[in-house]
Design a protein around this motif. Structure first.
Motif, mmCIF file in Angstrom:
data_model
loop_
_atom_site.group_PDB
_atom_site.id
_atom_site.type_symbol
_atom_site.label_atom_id
_atom_site.label_comp_id
_atom_site.label_asym_id
_atom_site.label_seq_id
_atom_site.Cartn_x
_atom_site.Cartn_y
_atom_site.Cartn_z
ATOM 1 N N GLY A 13 0.940 -1.245 -0.154
ATOM 2 C CA GLY A 13 -0.086 0.061 0.031
ATOM 3 C C GLY A 13 0.725 1.225 -0.083
ATOM 4 N N LEU A 14 1.891 1.336 1.053
ATOM 5 C CA LEU A 14 2.779 2.582 0.843
ATOM 6 C C LEU A 14 3.428 2.886 -0.300
ATOM 7 C CD1 LEU A 14 3.765 4.850 2.429
ATOM 8 C CD2 LEU A 14 5.444 3.533 3.351
ATOM 9 N N PRO A 15 4.192 1.826 -0.980
ATOM 10 C CA PRO A 15 4.419 2.129 -2.423
ATOM 11 C C PRO A 15 3.656 2.616 -3.392
ATOM 12 C CG PRO A 15 5.613 0.286 -1.460
ATOM 13 C CD PRO A 15 4.574 0.570 -0.589
ATOM 14 N N SER A 16 2.461 1.989 -3.330
ATOM 15 C CA SER A 16 1.356 2.157 -4.471
ATOM 16 C C SER A 16 0.896 3.626 -4.267
ATOM 17 C CB SER A 16 0.495 1.188 -4.100
ATOM 18 O OG SER A 16 0.784 -0.149 -4.606
ATOM 19 N N TYR A 17 0.742 3.952 -2.809
ATOM 20 C CA TYR A 17 0.310 5.253 -2.354
ATOM 21 C C TYR A 17 1.497 6.406 -3.027
ATOM 22 C CZ TYR A 17 -1.286 9.125 0.292
ATOM 23 O OH TYR A 17 -1.727 10.520 0.991
ATOM 24 N N ALA A 18 2.783 6.113 -2.806
ATOM 25 C CA ALA A 18 3.676 7.029 -3.362
ATOM 26 C C ALA A 18 3.604 7.159 -4.707
ATOM 27 C CB ALA A 18 5.039 6.471 -2.757
ATOM 28 N N CYS A 19 3.410 6.047 -5.464
ATOM 29 C CA CYS A 19 3.618 5.899 -7.031
ATOM 30 C C CYS A 19 2.335 6.865 -7.447
ATOM 31 C CB CYS A 19 3.516 4.483 -7.427
ATOM 32 S SG CYS A 19 3.745 4.467 -9.296
ATOM 33 N N LEU A 20 1.270 6.665 -6.885
ATOM 34 C CA LEU A 20 0.168 7.374 -7.027
ATOM 35 C C LEU A 20 0.149 8.845 -7.248
ATOM 36 C CD1 LEU A 20 -2.935 7.783 -7.915
ATOM 37 C CD2 LEU A 20 -3.636 7.384 -5.455
ATOM 38 N N HIS A 21 0.909 9.501 -5.907
ATOM 39 C CA HIS A 21 1.100 10.737 -6.026
ATOM 40 C C HIS A 21 2.094 11.202 -6.932
ATOM 41 C CE1 HIS A 21 -1.481 12.343 -2.557
ATOM 42 N NE2 HIS A 21 -1.556 10.899 -2.158
ATOM 43 N N THR A 22 3.024 10.334 -7.247
ATOM 44 C CA THR A 22 3.880 10.813 -8.234
ATOM 45 C C THR A 22 3.364 11.152 -9.627
ATOM 46 O OG1 THR A 22 5.813 9.632 -7.107
ATOM 47 C CG2 THR A 22 5.982 10.114 -9.421
ATOM 48 N N LEU A 23 2.189 10.280 -9.845
ATOM 49 C CA LEU A 23 1.678 10.450 -11.012
ATOM 50 C C LEU A 23 0.851 11.642 -11.038
ATOM 51 C CD1 LEU A 23 0.684 6.611 -12.059
ATOM 52 C CD2 LEU A 23 2.491 7.997 -12.936
ATOM 53 N N LEU A 24 -0.015 11.680 -9.796
ATOM 54 C CA LEU A 24 -0.874 12.929 -9.719
ATOM 55 C C LEU A 24 -0.052 14.206 -9.817
ATOM 56 C CD1 LEU A 24 -3.275 11.552 -6.855
ATOM 57 C CD2 LEU A 24 -3.847 11.770 -9.340
ATOM 58 N N SER A 25 1.235 14.240 -9.276
ATOM 59 C CA SER A 25 1.945 15.330 -9.293
ATOM 60 C C SER A 25 2.258 15.654 -10.711
ATOM 61 C CB SER A 25 3.165 15.462 -8.300
ATOM 62 O OG SER A 25 4.031 14.169 -8.758
ATOM 63 N N THR A 26 2.676 14.783 -11.378
ATOM 64 C CA THR A 26 3.131 14.692 -12.651
ATOM 65 C C THR A 26 1.788 15.275 -13.760
ATOM 66 O OG1 THR A 26 4.512 12.995 -12.543
ATOM 67 C CG2 THR A 26 3.928 13.653 -14.808
ATOM 68 N N ILE A 27 0.552 14.798 -13.303
ATOM 69 C CA ILE A 27 -0.464 15.381 -14.105
ATOM 70 C C ILE A 27 -0.622 16.876 -13.775
ATOM 71 C CG2 ILE A 27 -3.052 15.115 -14.471
ATOM 72 C CD1 ILE A 27 -2.487 11.997 -14.103
ATOM 73 N N ASN A 28 -0.977 17.242 -12.509
ATOM 74 C CA ASN A 28 -0.807 18.651 -12.226
ATOM 75 C C ASN A 28 0.126 19.624 -12.716
ATOM 76 O OD1 ASN A 28 -3.227 17.471 -10.638
ATOM 77 N ND2 ASN A 28 -2.183 17.384 -8.561
ATOM 78 N N SER A 29 1.154 19.098 -13.025
ATOM 79 C CA SER A 29 2.281 19.952 -13.517
ATOM 80 C C SER A 29 1.927 20.119 -14.870
ATOM 81 C CB SER A 29 3.491 19.476 -13.218
ATOM 82 O OG SER A 29 3.808 18.035 -13.806
ATOM 83 N N ARG A 30 1.128 19.384 -15.612
ATOM 84 C CA ARG A 30 1.049 19.431 -16.919
ATOM 85 C C ARG A 30 1.937 19.003 -17.991
ATOM 86 N NH1 ARG A 30 -4.080 21.573 -17.545
ATOM 87 N NH2 ARG A 30 -5.101 22.733 -15.843
ATOM 88 N N LEU A 31 2.789 18.199 -17.590
ATOM 89 C CA LEU A 31 4.012 17.607 -18.180
ATOM 90 C C LEU A 31 3.520 16.544 -19.054
ATOM 91 C CD1 LEU A 31 7.088 17.806 -18.198
ATOM 92 C CD2 LEU A 31 7.208 15.841 -16.482
ATOM 93 N N ASP A 32 3.870 16.616 -20.388
ATOM 94 C CA ASP A 32 3.336 15.644 -21.260
ATOM 95 C C ASP A 32 4.620 14.995 -21.675
ATOM 96 O OD1 ASP A 32 0.934 16.769 -21.634
ATOM 97 O OD2 ASP A 32 1.411 18.082 -22.946
ATOM 98 N N GLY A 33 4.491 13.529 -21.782
ATOM 99 C CA GLY A 33 5.637 12.409 -22.197
ATOM 100 C C GLY A 33 6.629 12.144 -21.153
ATOM 101 N N GLY A 34 6.129 12.377 -20.003
ATOM 102 C CA GLY A 34 7.404 12.392 -18.972
ATOM 103 C C GLY A 34 6.797 11.864 -17.690
ATOM 104 N N ILE A 35 7.554 11.756 -16.420
ATOM 105 C CA ILE A 35 7.380 11.510 -15.196
ATOM 106 C C ILE A 35 7.912 12.295 -14.368
ATOM 107 C CG2 ILE A 35 7.286 9.921 -13.220
ATOM 108 C CD1 ILE A 35 5.239 9.315 -15.630
#
Length: 606
Positions: free
Chosen positions: A415-437
């Protein structure tokens, strides 16, 4: 003016013998450290790995046989055939793993102090260069060998059982694969023929082309040294690159050994081809074709003639795609193509003499170490947030430390690594970054600068696909909060209800199903990553750091950690084990004392 230029030119000429003297001194000092430290580090690595291999061998045999008879994918004749060939596979595993441990121990113990001596030239201060050239690669090499043993033990004790468990629980295990006994002779003949043909052929081809690799490698490295390209681009890297020129023959020998090592698996895979195609002729065609494939592969790496003069018959009725094509269009996954079993033999580990990427791209590449450490730092940061919110308790952390695998304490392990990975993806989406992480430290991983290794290939495209899917369904704030609950706690509904973060189950059944699907993909990726080497050791350090962080918040000293650990782990099962272990030690001590008393002569006792 000429008088001013003379000292500068003289200093430039005097620097040449200084560099030559420093290089020779580092070469001799590195060899001396290798002779002194190498046997100790090598013995630690060899004894540790061989002990893990032999100690867990009965368990590996039991787990594998249990998995073989538990799955419904194989019918009875196929299971019996695999069982008859299982002793040969066990002998192959023991022989290759022990031989590989010996070679790794010798190579690591001797060459790591040598390379560390040359890496000391990267420091700016001359005093630091001298001190690090003497100290680096001594105790650190011994510690590194014990770390390798620990990672190998985690791989054998934790990752392999998890892999077998996934096979037993996989839905594809219900697809029945049948075998008729009339095909067994063909499978055996192809396997034996492959061993007879592939091993000598690979050895001969590797030996014949090794001089080309030796002299072309030297030519390329010396050319880079003169033109200051490739590994000689930075001045601090010149000593290490110079050592590479001297040790290049050992790289060539390692490539030959790698070719011979891979030939075993290439040869045995012919039995799989004979079974898949139900044809002795196609199995033998595979054996012949793999020799031509290896010859063509080495020709491409060494930039010799294109293709091969050897025959390469067709051994498959239908060509299976080798790569997966993943794309997301309008929130739907399209073009997904996976091959269940790769038809190509494993490639050999011969080094490419000319890089496929430019030097600038190689320098700007995000290293796998950065991604790994960034992922661990994200887990620690998100874990501290959850600890502060009392979502993760001290008992959860201790339960994971006591657990044998991640599934026994899934809140922390999965759960903890999945939660961290989810927030990494959400922060990437919120930064409007295309084609990267976007990582926690601001590093952006794109298709251009990502590591060009097999492991990132397996992870980058699925993560990018998951990011596109999250963007496509356009989650609301309350749905994101619910996704956090599902990712962290999984099926533990009691803990989900106890965490009041503003998330609730969507009323729309389609949205709820989409959120559950994203959660399953996240946890699936984390379970796959958790089986990789070094993961469990590094994640264990993160959990211990969270324990110390929680103790500091409660006003306790982290030194109390060991005491609380024993108190937390003193449950019924462990207390029984502790009592049994204490009784065993008492009986052993009593037996040794009794034997010593009766065997030792009275004069020596006096």
């Amino acid at each position: 003016m000429n008088m001013m230029k003379m000292p500068i030119a003289l200093r430039g000429w005097l620097r040449i013998p200084y560099v030559v003297f420093a290089f020779c001194a580092a070469l001799i000092l590195g060899a001396l450290k290798g002779v002194l430290v190498g046997p100790i580090a090598g013995l630690v690595l060899i004894i540790g790995n061989v002990g893990v291999i032999l100690g867990l061998f009965p368990a590996h045999v039991g787990w594998t046989i249990y998995t073989l008879f538990s799955i419904n994918r194989f019918d009875a004749p196929l299971k019996v055939t695999i069982l008859f060939g299982f002793p040969a596979l066990c002998a192959l595993w023991l022989g290759l793993s022990i031989a590989g441990s010996v070679l790794l121990g010798v190579g690591y113990g001797f060459f790591t102090p040598w390379v560390s001596t040359f890496e000391a030239f990267r420091h700016d201060n001359e005093l630091k260069k001298f001190l690090h050239s003497v100290v680096d690669g001594t105790w650190g090499t011994i510690k590194g060998s014990s770390t390798i043993v620990r990672d190998f033990a985690d791989l054998c004790y934790h990752s392999y059982p998890l892999y077998l468990k996934e096979i037993r629980e996989s839905p594809s295990s219900d697809e029945l694969l049948t075998l008729r006994f009339v095909h067994v002779p063909a499978i055996i003949i192809v396997g034996l023929t492959g061993l007879i043909v592939e091993i000598p052929s690979y050895t001969v081809i590797a030996l014949i082309k090794s001089p080309y690799m030796l002299f072309k490698g030297w030519h390329r490295l010396i050319h880079d040294l003169v033109s200051r390209e490739g590994p000689f681009l930075e001045t601090a890297c010149i000593p290490v690159a110079g050592l590479t020129i001297l040790l290049w023959p050992l790289f060539v020998i390692g490539s030959i050994l790698a070719a011979i090592f891979s030939s075993f698996f290439v040869a045995l895979y012919g039995s799989v081809i004979a079974y898949q195609e139900r044809s002795l002729r196609r199995g033998l065609a595979y054996v012949i074709a793999m020799v031509a494939e290896f010859d063509e592969y080495t020709n491409d790496l060494l930039y010799l003639r294109e293709g091969t003069i050897l025959p390469k018959p067709q051994y498959k009725k239908k060509k299976v795609p080798h790569s997966s094509e993943l794309s997301v269009r309008d929130g739907r996954v399209s073009g997904v193509k996976f091959s269940s079993i790769a038809i190509e033999a494993p490639s050999t580990l011969i080094h490419s003499l000319i890089p496929s990427r430019s030097v600038r791209e190689t320098i700007q590449e995000v290293k796998m170490v950065q991604i790994w450490s960034g992922m661990m730092r994200t887990c620690e940061a998100r874990g501290k947030e959850l600890v502060d919110a009392n979502v993760i308790t001290l008992g959860d952390l201790y339960d994971w430390l006591k657990a044998k695998n991640n599934d026994e304490e899934a809140i922390i392990g999965v759960g903890l690594p999945s939660y961290a990975c989810l927030h990494t993806l959400l922060s990437t989406i919120n930064s409007r970054l295309d084609g990267g992480i976007l990582l926690l430290d601001g590093v952006v991983i794109t298709q251009e600068n990502r590591p060009q290794d097999r492991l990132p290939d397996w992870l980058f495209q699925p993560v990018m696909l998951l990011k596109e899917q999250i963007m496509a369904i356009n989650l609301r704030e309350d749905e994101i909060r619910y996704l956090e609950k599902v990712v962290l706690f999984g099926s533990n509904t009691q803990r989900m209800l106890a965490w009041e973060n503003g998330g609730s189950v969507p009323q729309d059944s389609l949205r709820a199903a989409q959120i559950q699907a994203i959660s399953r993909r996240l946890t699936g990726m984390v379970r796959s990553i958790s089986k990789f080497p070094t993961y469990r050791r590094q994640f264990r350090q993160i959990v211990k750091a969270l324990v110390a962080y929680r103790l500091e918040n409660e006003g306790l000293s982290p030194k109390c950690d060991s005491t609380l650990w024993w108190l937390a782990s003193w449950d019924g099962s462990r207390s029984k084990k502790g009592i049994c272990f204490a009784a065993f030690c008492f009986i052993l001590y009593w037996l040794i004392s009794t034997v010593t008393l009766y065997v030792t002569p009275p004069q020596s006792i006096i």
